[in-house]
Design a protein around this motif. Structure first.
Motif, PDB file in Angstrom:
ATOM      1  N   ILE A 106      14.553  10.584   3.426  1.00  0.00           N
ATOM      2  CA  ILE A 106      14.397   9.144   3.247  1.00  0.00           C
ATOM      3  C   ILE A 106      13.200   9.002   2.311  1.00  0.00           C
ATOM      4  CG2 ILE A 106      13.979   6.917   4.333  1.00  0.00           C
ATOM      5  CD1 ILE A 106      16.606   8.223   5.188  1.00  0.00           C
ATOM      6  N   THR A 107      13.352   8.248   1.241  1.00  0.00           N
ATOM      7  CA  THR A 107      12.371   8.289   0.153  1.00  0.00           C
ATOM      8  C   THR A 107      11.808   6.917  -0.184  1.00  0.00           C
ATOM      9  OG1 THR A 107      13.520  10.204  -0.809  1.00  0.00           O
ATOM     10  CG2 THR A 107      12.043   8.982  -2.267  1.00  0.00           C
ATOM     11  N   THR A 108      10.532   6.919  -0.504  1.00  0.00           N
ATOM     12  CA  THR A 108       9.921   5.788  -1.184  1.00  0.00           C
ATOM     13  C   THR A 108       9.142   6.324  -2.371  1.00  0.00           C
ATOM     14  OG1 THR A 108       8.688   3.726  -0.889  1.00  0.00           O
ATOM     15  CG2 THR A 108       7.695   5.695   0.065  1.00  0.00           C
ATOM     16  N   GLY A 109       8.878   5.480  -3.325  1.00  0.00           N
ATOM     17  CA  GLY A 109       8.098   5.892  -4.478  1.00  0.00           C
ATOM     18  C   GLY A 109       6.982   4.896  -4.733  1.00  0.00           C
ATOM     19  N   HIS A 110       5.946   5.371  -5.405  1.00  0.00           N
ATOM     20  CA  HIS A 110       4.830   4.465  -5.692  1.00  0.00           C
ATOM     21  C   HIS A 110       3.999   5.033  -6.828  1.00  0.00           C
ATOM     22  CE1 HIS A 110       2.545   0.959  -4.528  1.00  0.00           C
ATOM     23  NE2 HIS A 110       1.417   1.635  -4.634  1.00  0.00           N
ATOM     24  N   GLN A 111       3.367   4.134  -7.553  1.00  0.00           N
ATOM     25  CA  GLN A 111       2.459   4.536  -8.621  1.00  0.00           C
ATOM     26  C   GLN A 111       1.235   5.250  -8.035  1.00  0.00           C
ATOM     27  OE1 GLN A 111       2.254   0.374 -10.002  1.00  0.00           O
ATOM     28  NE2 GLN A 111       2.764   1.130 -12.029  1.00  0.00           N
ATOM     29  N   LEU A 112       0.499   5.925  -8.915  1.00  0.00           N
ATOM     30  CA  LEU A 112      -0.699   6.655  -8.477  1.00  0.00           C
ATOM     31  C   LEU A 112      -1.906   5.721  -8.476  1.00  0.00           C
ATOM     32  CD1 LEU A 112      -0.262  10.094 -10.300  1.00  0.00           C
ATOM     33  CD2 LEU A 112       0.864   9.213  -8.269  1.00  0.00           C
ATOM     34  N   ASN A 113      -1.779   4.620  -7.734  1.00  0.00           N
ATOM     35  CA  ASN A 113      -2.864   3.638  -7.691  1.00  0.00           C
ATOM     36  C   ASN A 113      -4.169   4.239  -7.186  1.00  0.00           C
ATOM     37  OD1 ASN A 113      -0.218   2.015  -7.312  1.00  0.00           O
ATOM     38  ND2 ASN A 113      -1.726   0.478  -7.890  1.00  0.00           N
ATOM     39  N   LEU A 114      -5.263   3.818  -7.777  1.00  0.00           N
ATOM     40  CA  LEU A 114      -6.571   4.288  -7.360  1.00  0.00           C
ATOM     41  C   LEU A 114      -6.808   3.956  -5.887  1.00  0.00           C
ATOM     42  CD1 LEU A 114      -9.143   5.660  -8.411  1.00  0.00           C
ATOM     43  CD2 LEU A 114     -10.043   3.389  -8.938  1.00  0.00           C
ATOM     44  N   PHE A 115      -7.091   4.976  -5.089  1.00  0.00           N
ATOM     45  CA  PHE A 115      -7.395   4.850  -3.654  1.00  0.00           C
ATOM     46  C   PHE A 115      -6.316   4.048  -2.920  1.00  0.00           C
ATOM     47  CE2 PHE A 115     -10.725   4.341  -0.177  1.00  0.00           C
ATOM     48  CZ  PHE A 115     -10.752   5.700   0.093  1.00  0.00           C
ATOM     49  N   THR A 116      -5.066   4.343  -3.222  1.00  0.00           N
ATOM     50  CA  THR A 116      -3.824   3.761  -2.673  1.00  0.00           C
ATOM     51  C   THR A 116      -3.485   2.394  -3.244  1.00  0.00           C
ATOM     52  OG1 THR A 116      -4.585   2.532  -0.693  1.00  0.00           O
ATOM     53  CG2 THR A 116      -4.279   4.923  -0.451  1.00  0.00           C
ATOM     54  N   GLY A 117      -4.424   1.715  -3.916  1.00  0.00           N
ATOM     55  CA  GLY A 117      -4.105   0.405  -4.454  1.00  0.00           C
ATOM     56  C   GLY A 117      -3.905  -0.627  -3.350  1.00  0.00           C
ATOM     57  N   PRO A 118      -2.906  -1.507  -3.489  1.00  0.00           N
ATOM     58  CA  PRO A 118      -2.711  -2.561  -2.486  1.00  0.00           C
ATOM     59  C   PRO A 118      -2.156  -2.030  -1.170  1.00  0.00           C
ATOM     60  CG  PRO A 118      -1.014  -2.678  -4.172  1.00  0.00           C
ATOM     61  CD  PRO A 118      -1.982  -1.635  -4.625  1.00  0.00           C
ATOM     62  N   LEU A 119      -2.273  -2.849  -0.130  1.00  0.00           N
ATOM     63  CA  LEU A 119      -1.898  -2.448   1.225  1.00  0.00           C
ATOM     64  C   LEU A 119      -0.457  -1.977   1.353  1.00  0.00           C
ATOM     65  CD1 LEU A 119      -3.614  -5.187   3.408  1.00  0.00           C
ATOM     66  CD2 LEU A 119      -3.748  -2.731   3.857  1.00  0.00           C
ATOM     67  N   TYR A 120       0.437  -2.517   0.543  1.00  0.00           N
ATOM     68  CA  TYR A 120       1.836  -2.189   0.773  1.00  0.00           C
ATOM     69  C   TYR A 120       2.157  -0.716   0.493  1.00  0.00           C
ATOM     70  CZ  TYR A 120       2.804  -2.999  -4.276  1.00  0.00           C
ATOM     71  OH  TYR A 120       2.822  -2.962  -5.651  1.00  0.00           O
ATOM     72  N   PHE A 121       1.246   0.015  -0.120  1.00  0.00           N
ATOM     73  CA  PHE A 121       1.404   1.477  -0.205  1.00  0.00           C
ATOM     74  C   PHE A 121       1.574   2.065   1.189  1.00  0.00           C
ATOM     75  CE2 PHE A 121      -0.702   5.647   0.084  1.00  0.00           C
ATOM     76  CZ  PHE A 121       0.039   6.383  -0.821  1.00  0.00           C
ATOM     77  N   LEU A 122       0.741   1.627   2.121  1.00  0.00           N
ATOM     78  CA  LEU A 122       0.841   2.099   3.498  1.00  0.00           C
ATOM     79  C   LEU A 122       2.151   1.664   4.130  1.00  0.00           C
ATOM     80  CD1 LEU A 122      -2.301   2.337   2.971  1.00  0.00           C
ATOM     81  CD2 LEU A 122      -2.598   1.834   5.394  1.00  0.00           C
ATOM     82  N   TYR A 123       2.553   0.431   3.885  1.00  0.00           N
ATOM     83  CA  TYR A 123       3.754  -0.094   4.535  1.00  0.00           C
ATOM     84  C   TYR A 123       5.006   0.658   4.086  1.00  0.00           C
ATOM     85  CZ  TYR A 123       0.396  -3.905   5.215  1.00  0.00           C
ATOM     86  OH  TYR A 123      -0.726  -4.642   5.516  1.00  0.00           O
ATOM     87  N   LYS A 124       5.053   1.011   2.804  1.00  0.00           N
ATOM     88  CA  LYS A 124       6.181   1.798   2.303  1.00  0.00           C
ATOM     89  C   LYS A 124       6.298   3.126   3.050  1.00  0.00           C
ATOM     90  CE  LYS A 124       6.800   0.589  -2.590  1.00  0.00           C
ATOM     91  NZ  LYS A 124       6.712   1.143  -3.963  1.00  0.00           N
TER      92      LYS A 124
END
Length: 529
Positions: free
Chosen positions: A92-110
């Motif tokens: 099961i996959t999600t993808g995300h940019q390499l935001n500095l220090f995770t970037g916005p909160l929704y990185f965690l939610y994904k």
């Protein structure tokens, strides 16, 4: 404490396309394969099992072994790499940019959405294995989108020149960013932990891909999250047939155009190019274009004949990078994947791709909207109660909410609808009389109708403003509270960074996410810390 449920559709923060997808509107059904229900995963895994070669499993697991050499992997990580070699294991996959220090909160939610869904699937299908994947967008080049994060509404930014795929960027210069961040954090054990985490992530790794892998592993590795970097020569080798098809026949442009015709009533998320590939080197990422029977690398003197570019592809597939149109196909070719979890914007462009997948004979994944969350403090929830507001009220656009509350606070009706209806009836009678006289009288009646109704509307607005002044303190409290939870009248998850909440609540924030997020429920979670 307010306890009402907020659906994604009712939150007011999703586009008509995503709302219609969630409502399974008939006109959109040709654009996806299976809707995300627990029952549909059985059909999905059976199909993917038939269409995913055993050889690909070996190459994938070997690549992950190599990519994790720079880390000390958790036992569950090693177990998951082993499971990926087995024919009954799926991702099961999600993808995300390499935001500095995770970037916005929704990185965690994904990521929590992905991990929680694998657990739910394992409970439902115990004979199968499910591995959560975070796909790092290492080949992106939009550095301006990822070079900062917000901490308590202050922008912490990494200033450097951009160029080439971001995953290969050196981390030089981030010690200055740490200095700024540490001052903002202040004192205390949680501040020390966050400072240490930033230092270990960015000052002890040479490039942004390695740093981001370390950070995601530190936060979620114990939960079994596997982090994959698609910028890998061996993985790209699996994609060679599809790159060749794109170079020679430009199939993606034609197939995506067919889908966008079905989406003409919506805003199109991305438009395909004739060739949806980039050429990449360490400091270069430019489009491949075909002109005058020659393949050219845009904005460079580099060019290849047909035979030359095909030879280059066989020798160095890592120099070919899929863009936003081709990247999902690449992902599904190299992974035994069942489902992609993404935000509304991501799902919007995935809905353009099914015909491309059909043409490539690759199983189209289930598309699942990631969990969305509003984090609120106990104090904010108590204020909401005192102001007699629900969570649904909190999600309402501010001016709409304030106008509604003015009407509720008022001792009399602020709506002149009855008066307007009465006035309209009187003028209807006058107009009937006017038709029996001359045209000049009819015109005078019509002009007077407009004038009188306009006057009532102006009186209505003046009365509303007067009532607003008399309840100004209460309305200011409502606006202030809403602005705390929806910074800049936008979703908190799109602006705030996890560090802001970790500073006050340490690991509780992640614990609560794992407890409360249910990926298959179309519900906007409100979590009170």
């Amino acid at each position: 404490m307010p306890s009402d449920c907020i659906t994604y559709q009712g939150s007011g923060y999703f586009t008509p396309l995503i709302t219609d997808y969630l409502n399974q509107k008939d006109t959109l059904k040709p654009l996806y394969h299976r809707f995300p229900t627990l029952e549909n995963f059985k059909l999905q895994l059976e199909e993917k099992q038939q269409n995913y070669p055993a050889q690909s499993r070996t190459i994938l697991a070997d690549a992950l072994d190599q990519q994790y050499k720079s880390l000390e992997p958790y036992i569950i990580t090693q177990q998951n790499i082993g499971l990926l070699r087995q024919p009954n294991t799926f991702t099961i996959t999600t993808g995300h940019q390499l935001n500095l220090f995770t970037g916005p909160l929704y990185f965690l939610y994904k990521i929590v959405s992905v991990i929680n869904l694998t657990k739910e699937l394992k409970a439902a299908y115990p004979d199968q294995n499910f591995v959560p994947i975070y796909w790092m967008a290492t080949e992106d080049h939009d550095f301006e989108e990822i070079n900062y994060f917000n901490f308590k509404d202050k922008k912490i930014k990494w200033n450097r020149e951009s160029g080439g795929p971001v995953g290969r960027f050196a981390t030089k210069g981030l010690e200055a960013v740490l200095g700024v961040f540490a001052k903002e954090l202040g004192m205390g054990n949680n501040a020390k932990w966050l400072t240490s985490l930033f230092e270990s992530t960015y000052l002890k790794h040479d490039n942004l891909a390695d740093a981001t892998r370390f950070l995601a592993n530190k936060l979620f590795g114990k939960q079994g999250l596997m982090i994959i970097d698609g910028d890998d020569a061996n993985l790209k080798r699996l994609f060679i047939p599809h790159i060749k098809e794109e170079l020679l026949n430009q199939t993606s442009h034609q197939k995506v155009a067919e889908a966008t015709e079905l989406l003409k009533d919506y805003n199109i998320q991305v438009n395909p190019r004739e060739i949806n590939l980039f050429y990449i080197e360490d400091n270069l990422r430019e489009r491949i274009i075909f002109e005058d029977d020659v393949f050219k690398v845009n904005n460079t003197p580099i060019s290849y004949s047909k035979s030359e570019i095909l030879s280059l592809l066989e020798a160095h597939p890592e120099r070919f990078s899929p863009n936003v149109i081709m990247r999902p196909l690449y992902q599904e070719v190299i992974l035994p994947n069942l489902c992609y979890i993404g935000g509304g914007g991501e799902l919007a462009y995935w809905l353009e791709l099914k015909q491309l997948f059909n043409s490539a004979k690759v199983t189209f994944p289930i598309l699942l909207l990631r969990n969305s969350v509003l984090l609120a403090t106990q104090k904010q929830a108590e204020k909401l109660d005192k102001l007699q507001l629900s969570w649904a009220d909190a999600f309402t656009k501010q001016q709409t909410l304030l106008n509604r509350k003015i009407h509720e606070f008022s001792e009399f009706r602020l709506d002149f609808t009855e008066q307007k209806e009465f006035l309209t009836q009187q003028f209807d009678t006058l107009e009937a009389m006017a038709t029996k006289t001359d045209a000049s009288f009819t015109g005078a009646v019509k002009a007077q109708r407009i004038k009188q109704l306009k006057g009532l509307e102006n009186l209505e607005k003046k009365l509303l403003r007067a009532e607003k002044r008399s309840h100004e303190t209460q309305l200011q409290r409502i606006a202030l509270l809403q602005n705390e939870m929806f910074p800049h009248q936008s979703l908190q998850e799109r602006r705030a960074n996890f560090s802001e909440f970790y500073l006050d609540y340490d690991g509780k924030i992640v614990e609560e996410l794992f407890k409360q997020l249910k990926p298959l429920q179309q519900e906007f979670n409100v979590i009170v810390l």
